[in-house]
Design a protein around this motif. Structure first.
Motif, PDB file in Angstrom:
ATOM      1  N   SER A 337       1.134  -1.452   0.078  1.00  0.00           N
ATOM      2  CA  SER A 337      -0.359  -0.045  -0.732  1.00  0.00           C
ATOM      3  C   SER A 337       0.832   1.062  -0.149  1.00  0.00           C
ATOM      4  CB  SER A 337      -0.416   0.205   1.117  1.00  0.00           C
ATOM      5  OG  SER A 337      -1.784   1.022   1.468  1.00  0.00           O
ATOM      6  N   ASN A 341       0.147   3.434  -3.790  1.00  0.00           N
ATOM      7  CA  ASN A 341      -0.695   4.208  -3.388  1.00  0.00           C
ATOM      8  C   ASN A 341      -0.455   4.873  -3.803  1.00  0.00           C
ATOM      9  OD1 ASN A 341      -3.062   3.107  -2.814  1.00  0.00           O
ATOM     10  ND2 ASN A 341      -2.655   3.294  -0.306  1.00  0.00           N
ATOM     11  N   ARG A 345      -3.336   6.466  -6.677  1.00  0.00           N
ATOM     12  CA  ARG A 345      -3.695   8.106  -6.507  1.00  0.00           C
ATOM     13  C   ARG A 345      -3.384   8.950  -7.862  1.00  0.00           C
ATOM     14  NH1 ARG A 345      -1.018   9.999  -2.101  1.00  0.00           N
ATOM     15  NH2 ARG A 345      -2.674   8.789  -1.150  1.00  0.00           N
ATOM     16  N   ILE A 348      -5.865   8.117 -10.681  1.00  0.00           N
ATOM     17  CA  ILE A 348      -7.337   8.263 -10.272  1.00  0.00           C
ATOM     18  C   ILE A 348      -7.729   9.730 -10.046  1.00  0.00           C
ATOM     19  CG2 ILE A 348      -9.247   8.714  -8.267  1.00  0.00           C
ATOM     20  CD1 ILE A 348      -7.691   5.813  -7.609  1.00  0.00           C
ATOM     21  N   GLN A 349      -6.543  10.435  -9.921  1.00  0.00           N
ATOM     22  CA  GLN A 349      -6.981  11.940  -9.886  1.00  0.00           C
ATOM     23  C   GLN A 349      -6.477  12.466 -11.079  1.00  0.00           C
ATOM     24  OE1 GLN A 349      -3.647  13.495  -7.488  1.00  0.00           O
ATOM     25  NE2 GLN A 349      -4.948  13.859  -5.332  1.00  0.00           N
ATOM     26  N   ALA A 401      -9.666   1.126   3.691  1.00  0.00           N
ATOM     27  CA  ALA A 401      -8.430   2.819   3.355  1.00  0.00           C
ATOM     28  C   ALA A 401      -7.172   1.763   2.618  1.00  0.00           C
ATOM     29  CB  ALA A 401      -8.846   3.618   4.558  1.00  0.00           C
ATOM     30  N   PHE A 403      -6.019   0.593   0.687  1.00  0.00           N
ATOM     31  CA  PHE A 403      -5.639   0.685  -1.425  1.00  0.00           C
ATOM     32  C   PHE A 403      -6.439   2.099  -1.555  1.00  0.00           C
ATOM     33  CE2 PHE A 403      -3.244  -3.075  -0.549  1.00  0.00           C
ATOM     34  CZ  PHE A 403      -2.057  -2.368  -1.388  1.00  0.00           C
ATOM     35  N   LEU A 404      -6.233   3.208  -2.560  1.00  0.00           N
ATOM     36  CA  LEU A 404      -6.991   3.926  -3.000  1.00  0.00           C
ATOM     37  C   LEU A 404      -7.833   3.842  -4.020  1.00  0.00           C
ATOM     38  CD1 LEU A 404      -4.334   7.164  -3.010  1.00  0.00           C
ATOM     39  CD2 LEU A 404      -5.867   6.675  -1.618  1.00  0.00           C
ATOM     40  N   HIS A 405      -8.004   3.008  -4.643  1.00  0.00           N
ATOM     41  CA  HIS A 405      -9.053   2.580  -5.026  1.00  0.00           C
ATOM     42  C   HIS A 405     -10.397   1.597  -4.410  1.00  0.00           C
ATOM     43  CE1 HIS A 405      -6.585  -1.068  -5.623  1.00  0.00           C
ATOM     44  NE2 HIS A 405      -7.376  -1.529  -6.253  1.00  0.00           N
ATOM     45  N   TRP A 406     -10.065   1.172  -3.463  1.00  0.00           N
ATOM     46  CA  TRP A 406     -10.671   0.283  -2.624  1.00  0.00           C
ATOM     47  C   TRP A 406     -11.947   1.098  -1.890  1.00  0.00           C
ATOM     48  CZ3 TRP A 406      -7.643  -3.852   0.479  1.00  0.00           C
ATOM     49  CH2 TRP A 406      -7.085  -4.378  -0.425  1.00  0.00           C
ATOM     50  N   GLN A 407     -11.407   2.479  -1.732  1.00  0.00           N
ATOM     51  CA  GLN A 407     -11.967   3.599  -1.554  1.00  0.00           C
ATOM     52  C   GLN A 407     -13.331   3.567  -2.151  1.00  0.00           C
ATOM     53  OE1 GLN A 407      -9.792   6.400   0.688  1.00  0.00           O
ATOM     54  NE2 GLN A 407      -8.313   5.127   0.529  1.00  0.00           N
TER      55      GLN A 407
END
Length: 415
Positions: A337, A341, A345, A348-349, A401, A403-407
């Motif tokens: 992670s 991450n 991140r 995703i951003q 929380a 991994f960011l994609h899990w959020q």
């Protein structure tokens, strides 16, 4: 006390330039000196740069040629200056940029403070809803083909600072040290990878394209990011004429339109149903095309909009593959992670800003690689991918929380 110098360059400016170079990091040039090695004797190194630039005796060393692959295939040659030369270039950039920035066109987005690719994409999406046609264009090898005389004419128009002009001229003439060690002189272009090169390229294209568009095609808005851009047109005939005019204009400036990457596109949607061969284009890692969307009333309709491109998805999957997660059985899931991450991140951003669901395939691929890692790390999971996937799913439920994609709700799935 220092002897008066011909050029008044503040020492603080050189120090500030180094700090920005350090923030940007980057590889060593032909001298092999890293930023860390430069900083070990920072005071002396910065004094040498200041002293030589202030006296007019600074001459840039050859630029190290580095070949890097393109996302769409092939490769491009980057020029990597030494750390000291990057500092010197930053001194000039920090002096020139405030003079030209106010003049630049508001729809030029590449390599400019306060402007971003995401902004360009948002404006492009809105204008594709307003205009039926797009001319997607690309300037072939912009950084390699900039005419030095035309560029220096533009530089002198915006500044009469003698040392800014002097050092830009010297950087334009600085040779390349090629991969085989040979040194190659340059008569045109500005090295892609140089600190001052993006400002110079934007200045050149401001007059070659942006100002020309404003003068000759004021009814056609555009978005340009360095050498890539799109222009919005009302009719197919308008787009055809613009394509011919642009080819002529770039030739006048010593540049060439990349016809393989330049095409006319129809922005097809529920209200625009004309048949046309091209109904999609790629821009800044996104593909614009007709997509199924849902309105606020829950009704589905066809909307011309952007989502992460296939080429960008392929590049991200290749990056994940190169992580070799399955070989990191000495790491914990928390270690993974922390390691990955920051990259997730960033993806995703950027790629999740528009039509986020198109990014899910890449995020699920990350989970498949995590499940593969778990299968090799824990003996109880070694019997199959399905068991490892279920285990990873339980981790995601307990620690969403991690991994960011899990959020985002993208969780491990079997298959």
């Amino acid at each position: 006390m220092d002897t008066p110098k011909p050029y008044a360059i503040p020492k603080q400016l050189v120090l500030d330039a180094f700090r920005r170079v350090k923030e940007n990091r980057g590889a060593a040039g032909i001298d092999g000196q890293s930023i860390e090695a430069f900083e070990a004797d920072r005071k002396n190194n910065l004094y040498k740069i200041w002293n030589r630039m202030s006296s007019g005796s600074y001459f840039p060393p050859p630029v190290k040629a580095v070949e890097i692959p393109k996302k769409a295939g092939g490769s491009r040659m980057l020029g990597v200056p030494t750390v000291a030369d990057r500092v010197a270039q930053m001194v000039v950039k920090m002096t020139l940029e405030p003079l030209v920035e106010p003049v630049f066109h508001p729809d030029s987005y590449g390599y400019r403070p306060g402007r971003s690719a995401i902004q360009a994409l948002g404006v492009t999406r809105r204008r594709c809803w307003q205009y039926d046609w797009v001319l997607e264009f690309d300037v072939r090898r912009l950084f390699d083909n900039i005419d030095h005389d035309l560029l220096m004419r533009a530089v002198r128009w915006h500044t009469d600072n003698p040392w800014v002009v002097l050092y830009i001229e010297r950087w334009l003439r600085a040779p390349f040290q090629m991969l085989d060690g040979t040194v190659e002189a340059r008569g045109k272009g500005t090295p892609q990878g140089g600190v001052v090169s993006p400002v110079l390229a934007n200045l050149f294209l401001h007059y070659a394209f942006d100002a020309w568009m404003t003068r000759t095609h004021p009814d056609k808005p555009f978005e340009r990011y360095a050498d890539d851009g799109v222009v919005h047109c009302r009719t197919e005939a308008d787009a055809e004429k613009l394509k011919a005019d642009l080819e002529t204009r770039l030739a006048e400036c010593g540049l060439e339109l990349n016809l393989e990457k330049t095409r006319i596109v129809y922005c097809q949607d529920d209200d625009r149903r004309k048949s046309y061969p091209n109904t999609s284009f790629d821009f800044l890692g996104y593909t614009f095309r007709p997509r199924r969307s849902k309105n606020s009333a829950g009704r589905f309709f066809i909307n011309f909009s952007p989502a992460v491109s296939r080429n960008a998805q392929t590049a991200m999957r290749e990056t994940v593959h190169k992580w070799r997660m399955h070989l990191k059985s000495d790491k914990t899931v928390d270690d993974l992670s922390r390691m990955f991450n920051p990259i997730i991140r960033g993806w995703i951003q950027y790629y999740g800003r528009f039509y986020k669901s198109e990014l899910y395939n890449v995020l699920l691929y990350i989970d498949r690689q995590l499940a593969r890692w778990a299968k090799l790390k824990y003996k109880k999971l070694a019997r199959g991918q399905l068991r490892a996937t279920h285990w990873l799913g339980s981790v995601a439920r307990r620690q969403p929380a991690l991994f960011l994609h899990w959020q985002m709700g993208v969780r491990p799935a079997a298959g």
